[in-house]
Design a protein around this motif. Structure first.
Motif, mmCIF file in Angstrom:
data_model
loop_
_atom_site.group_PDB
_atom_site.id
_atom_site.type_symbol
_atom_site.label_atom_id
_atom_site.label_comp_id
_atom_site.label_asym_id
_atom_site.label_seq_id
_atom_site.Cartn_x
_atom_site.Cartn_y
_atom_site.Cartn_z
ATOM 1 N N ALA A 28 3.821 9.883 -122.539
ATOM 2 C CA ALA A 28 4.323 10.544 -121.335
ATOM 3 C C ALA A 28 4.039 9.699 -120.093
ATOM 4 C CB ALA A 28 3.697 11.924 -121.192
ATOM 5 N N SER A 29 3.846 8.405 -120.304
ATOM 6 C CA SER A 29 3.543 7.488 -119.210
ATOM 7 C C SER A 29 4.596 6.390 -119.145
ATOM 8 C CB SER A 29 2.152 6.875 -119.401
ATOM 9 O OG SER A 29 1.160 7.886 -119.463
ATOM 10 N N ILE A 30 4.727 5.779 -117.976
ATOM 11 C CA ILE A 30 5.769 4.779 -117.748
ATOM 12 C C ILE A 30 5.152 3.460 -117.310
ATOM 13 C CG2 ILE A 30 7.684 4.132 -116.217
ATOM 14 C CD1 ILE A 30 8.454 7.075 -116.133
ATOM 15 N N ALA A 31 5.629 2.381 -117.906
ATOM 16 C CA ALA A 31 5.324 1.035 -117.433
ATOM 17 C C ALA A 31 6.537 0.511 -116.677
ATOM 18 C CB ALA A 31 4.994 0.117 -118.603
ATOM 19 N N ILE A 32 6.294 -0.246 -115.621
ATOM 20 C CA ILE A 32 7.376 -0.859 -114.856
ATOM 21 C C ILE A 32 7.277 -2.363 -115.068
ATOM 22 C CG2 ILE A 32 8.411 -1.157 -112.583
ATOM 23 C CD1 ILE A 32 7.312 1.557 -111.808
ATOM 24 N N GLU A 33 8.297 -2.929 -115.716
ATOM 25 C CA GLU A 33 8.245 -4.307 -116.199
ATOM 26 C C GLU A 33 9.527 -5.066 -115.867
ATOM 27 O OE1 GLU A 33 6.502 -6.559 -117.586
ATOM 28 O OE2 GLU A 33 4.636 -5.596 -118.199
ATOM 29 N N ASP A 34 9.445 -6.402 -116.001
ATOM 30 C CA ASP A 34 10.614 -7.237 -115.692
ATOM 31 C C ASP A 34 10.927 -8.266 -116.765
ATOM 32 O OD1 ASP A 34 8.201 -8.697 -114.925
ATOM 33 O OD2 ASP A 34 9.568 -10.180 -114.061
ATOM 34 N N THR A 35 10.157 -8.311 -117.857
ATOM 35 C CA THR A 35 10.389 -9.323 -118.889
ATOM 36 C C THR A 35 10.443 -8.697 -120.276
ATOM 37 O OG1 THR A 35 8.039 -9.780 -119.320
ATOM 38 C CG2 THR A 35 9.096 -11.011 -117.515
ATOM 39 N N PRO A 36 11.124 -9.348 -121.214
ATOM 40 C CA PRO A 36 11.102 -8.861 -122.595
ATOM 41 C C PRO A 36 9.688 -8.784 -123.164
ATOM 42 C CG PRO A 36 12.889 -10.432 -122.300
ATOM 43 C CD PRO A 36 12.068 -10.480 -121.039
ATOM 44 N N ALA A 37 8.843 -9.767 -122.835
ATOM 45 C CA ALA A 37 7.465 -9.748 -123.333
ATOM 46 C C ALA A 37 6.709 -8.549 -122.785
ATOM 47 C CB ALA A 37 6.749 -11.045 -122.960
ATOM 48 N N GLY A 38 6.913 -8.244 -121.514
ATOM 49 C CA GLY A 38 6.243 -7.095 -120.914
ATOM 50 C C GLY A 38 6.704 -5.786 -121.514
ATOM 51 N N ILE A 39 8.006 -5.676 -121.767
ATOM 52 C CA ILE A 39 8.541 -4.466 -122.391
ATOM 53 C C ILE A 39 7.952 -4.288 -123.786
ATOM 54 C CG2 ILE A 39 10.633 -3.369 -123.290
ATOM 55 C CD1 ILE A 39 12.147 -4.755 -120.975
ATOM 56 N N ALA A 40 7.901 -5.376 -124.556
ATOM 57 C CA ALA A 40 7.344 -5.298 -125.909
ATOM 58 C C ALA A 40 5.875 -4.895 -125.873
ATOM 59 C CB ALA A 40 7.505 -6.641 -126.614
ATOM 60 N N SER A 41 5.138 -5.418 -124.908
ATOM 61 C CA SER A 41 3.726 -5.077 -124.773
ATOM 62 C C SER A 41 3.552 -3.595 -124.471
ATOM 63 C CB SER A 41 3.097 -5.920 -123.661
ATOM 64 O OG SER A 41 1.749 -5.569 -123.443
ATOM 65 N N ALA A 42 4.316 -3.092 -123.509
ATOM 66 C CA ALA A 42 4.184 -1.689 -123.099
ATOM 67 C C ALA A 42 4.635 -0.731 -124.199
ATOM 68 C CB ALA A 42 4.975 -1.445 -121.822
ATOM 69 N N THR A 43 5.788 -1.004 -124.803
ATOM 70 C CA THR A 43 6.269 -0.109 -125.857
ATOM 71 C C THR A 43 5.363 -0.179 -127.080
ATOM 72 O OG1 THR A 43 7.822 -1.812 -126.646
ATOM 73 C CG2 THR A 43 8.665 -0.177 -125.081
ATOM 74 N N GLY A 44 4.766 -1.350 -127.319
ATOM 75 C CA GLY A 44 3.820 -1.477 -128.420
ATOM 76 C C GLY A 44 2.576 -0.633 -128.225
ATOM 77 N N ALA A 45 2.264 -0.326 -126.957
ATOM 78 C CA ALA A 45 1.135 0.544 -126.641
ATOM 79 C C ALA A 45 1.561 2.002 -126.513
ATOM 80 C CB ALA A 45 0.469 0.087 -125.342
ATOM 81 N N GLY A 46 2.853 2.277 -126.769
ATOM 82 C CA GLY A 46 3.330 3.653 -126.789
ATOM 83 C C GLY A 46 3.909 4.166 -125.493
ATOM 84 N N LEU A 47 4.105 3.296 -124.485
ATOM 85 C CA LEU A 47 4.642 3.741 -123.202
ATOM 86 C C LEU A 47 6.159 3.600 -123.154
ATOM 87 C CD1 LEU A 47 1.685 2.238 -122.523
ATOM 88 C CD2 LEU A 47 2.337 2.913 -120.211
ATOM 89 N N LYS A 48 6.776 4.403 -122.296
ATOM 90 C CA LYS A 48 8.171 4.195 -121.933
ATOM 91 C C LYS A 48 8.218 3.128 -120.841
ATOM 92 C CE LYS A 48 8.661 8.523 -120.857
ATOM 93 N NZ LYS A 48 9.256 9.813 -120.402
ATOM 94 N N VAL A 49 9.386 2.495 -120.678
ATOM 95 C CA VAL A 49 9.487 1.395 -119.716
ATOM 96 C C VAL A 49 10.693 1.572 -118.802
ATOM 97 C CG1 VAL A 49 9.769 -1.096 -119.413
ATOM 98 C CG2 VAL A 49 8.349 -0.226 -121.279
ATOM 99 N N LEU A 50 10.439 1.420 -117.513
ATOM 100 C CA LEU A 50 11.489 1.218 -116.521
ATOM 101 C C LEU A 50 11.531 -0.280 -116.252
ATOM 102 C CD1 LEU A 50 13.523 2.095 -114.306
ATOM 103 C CD2 LEU A 50 11.562 2.319 -112.762
ATOM 104 N N ALA A 51 12.655 -0.912 -116.553
ATOM 105 C CA ALA A 51 12.771 -2.362 -116.382
ATOM 106 C C ALA A 51 13.580 -2.681 -115.132
ATOM 107 C CB ALA A 51 13.430 -2.986 -117.603
ATOM 108 N N VAL A 52 13.199 -3.769 -114.472
ATOM 109 C CA VAL A 52 13.866 -4.211 -113.252
ATOM 110 C C VAL A 52 14.389 -5.627 -113.481
ATOM 111 C CG1 VAL A 52 13.671 -4.455 -110.753
ATOM 112 C CG2 VAL A 52 12.157 -2.859 -111.964
ATOM 113 N N THR A 53 15.626 -5.870 -113.068
ATOM 114 C CA THR A 53 16.267 -7.164 -113.339
ATOM 115 C C THR A 53 15.869 -8.225 -112.307
ATOM 116 O OG1 THR A 53 18.244 -6.515 -112.094
ATOM 117 C CG2 THR A 53 18.245 -6.084 -114.469
ATOM 118 N N ASN A 54 14.597 -8.296 -111.989
ATOM 119 C CA ASN A 54 14.128 -9.311 -111.042
ATOM 120 C C ASN A 54 14.040 -10.693 -111.673
ATOM 121 O OD1 ASN A 54 13.814 -7.456 -108.976
ATOM 122 N ND2 ASN A 54 11.662 -7.050 -109.430
#
Length: 224
Positions: free
Chosen positions: A169-195
Motif C-alpha cells: 500500500a506504499s508508492i515509490a517514485i522512480e525514473d529508471t528501469p533499475a529503480g522500478i525493479a528494485s521497488a517492485t521487488g520490495a513489494g511497492l507500487k511505482v509512479l514513474a517519471v520520464t525524466n
C-alpha cells in the motif's frame, strides 16, 4: 489506503546525472577509462558509485582492488561536491510534493547516491528533515535493481510507524528501469517519471507521467 511514499533522488528530485557524469570523468579520464555521455546513459545510469567504478574498470579490462575502489569513491565524492556547490535546480513540482507529504504520511528517500552527495542538495532545497528516513548507497551491499535498499527503507519506516506501513500500500517514485525493479521487488507500487527514460522503457510502473508538476498527495492516493 496509501501508507507511505518513498522517493528516488537522482533523476526525480534533481537532475544530477550530468553532474555525476562530469565527476566520474574527472576521475576516470586521467586513468584512460573515460567514456561518452551516451555510454553513461546506456551503461551506467542507475548504478551507484561503487558499481559504476567496477563496471568502468571491467569494461577497460583493468583490475580494481577494494582499497583502490574506496579511494576512487572518495575522490569522486569530493569532485561532485565541488560541482554542486554552485547550486542545483529541482525538477518542477517535486519540492512542493515532498512538502505536502512530509508530516502527513510516512516519507522516505531511497537512493543509489552517497549520503555525502545528497545532504548538501537537500539543504540547498530546504528539504533537510523532510524525510522520515533516508537509505543511501553507503548502507547497502547491492545497488538497484536489487530490492535491498527499498526493503531497508520500508523496514525503517515500519520501525518509526509501527503497524502503519504495508509495502503493498506504499508508492515509490522512480525514473529508471533499475529503480522500478528494485521497488517492485520490495513489494511497492511505482509512479514513474520520464525524466531519464521514455515511457516505454518504464514498464512495471502502475502509472507513468512526464512530470511531477501538478501531482499532489490526493493524486498519489488515487493511483491503482
Amino acid at each position: 489506503m496509501l501508507n507511505a511514499v518513498i522517493f528516488d533522488f537522482d533523476g526525480i528530485i534533481v537532475d544530477t546525472e550530468p553532474l555525476h557524469y562530469q565527476a566520474f570523468q574527472e576521475i576516470l579520464a586521467p586513468l584512460g577509462l573515460g567514456y561518452s555521455w551516451q555510454e553513461y546513459l546506456d551503461r551506467y545510469l542507475g548504478f551507484d558509485d561503487r558499481d559504476a567504478f567496477r563496471e568502468a574498470f571491467r569494461a577497460g579490462g583493468r583490475p580494481l582492488s577494494d582499497q583502490q575502489l574506496k579511494e576512487l569513491m572518495a575522490e569522486k565524492a569530493q569532485a561532485f561536491l565541488t560541482i554542486v556547490s554552485v547550486g542545483v535546480a529541482p525538477y518542477p513540482g517535486v519540492v512542493e510534493l515532498i512538502r505536502s507529504i512530509s508530516g502527513n504520511l510516512p516519507l522516505g528517500l531511497c537512493s543509489g547516491a552517497l549520503r555525502s552527495d545528497i545532504d548538501p542538495i537537500l539543504l540547498q532545497l530546504g528539504l533537510t528533515g523532510a524525510f522520515d528516513t533516508l537509505v543511501t548507497a553507503d548502507e547497502v551491499a547491492a545497488s538497484k535493481p536489487d530490492p535491498e535498499s527499498y526493503r531497508l527503507a520500508v523496514q525503517r519506516l515500519q520501525g518509526i510507524f509501527p503497524g502503519q506501513v504495508d509495502p503493498a500500500a506504499s508508492i515509490a517514485i522512480e525514473d529508471t528501469p533499475a529503480g522500478i525493479a528494485s521497488a517492485t521487488g520490495a513489494g511497492l507500487k511505482v509512479l514513474a517519471v520520464t525524466n531519464s527514460y521514455p515511457g516505454e522503457r518504464l514498464t512495471g510502473a502502475c502509472r507513468v507521467v512526464d512530470s511531477l508538476a501538478g501531482i499532489d498527495l490526493e493524486a498519489l492516493r488515487l493511483l491503482p
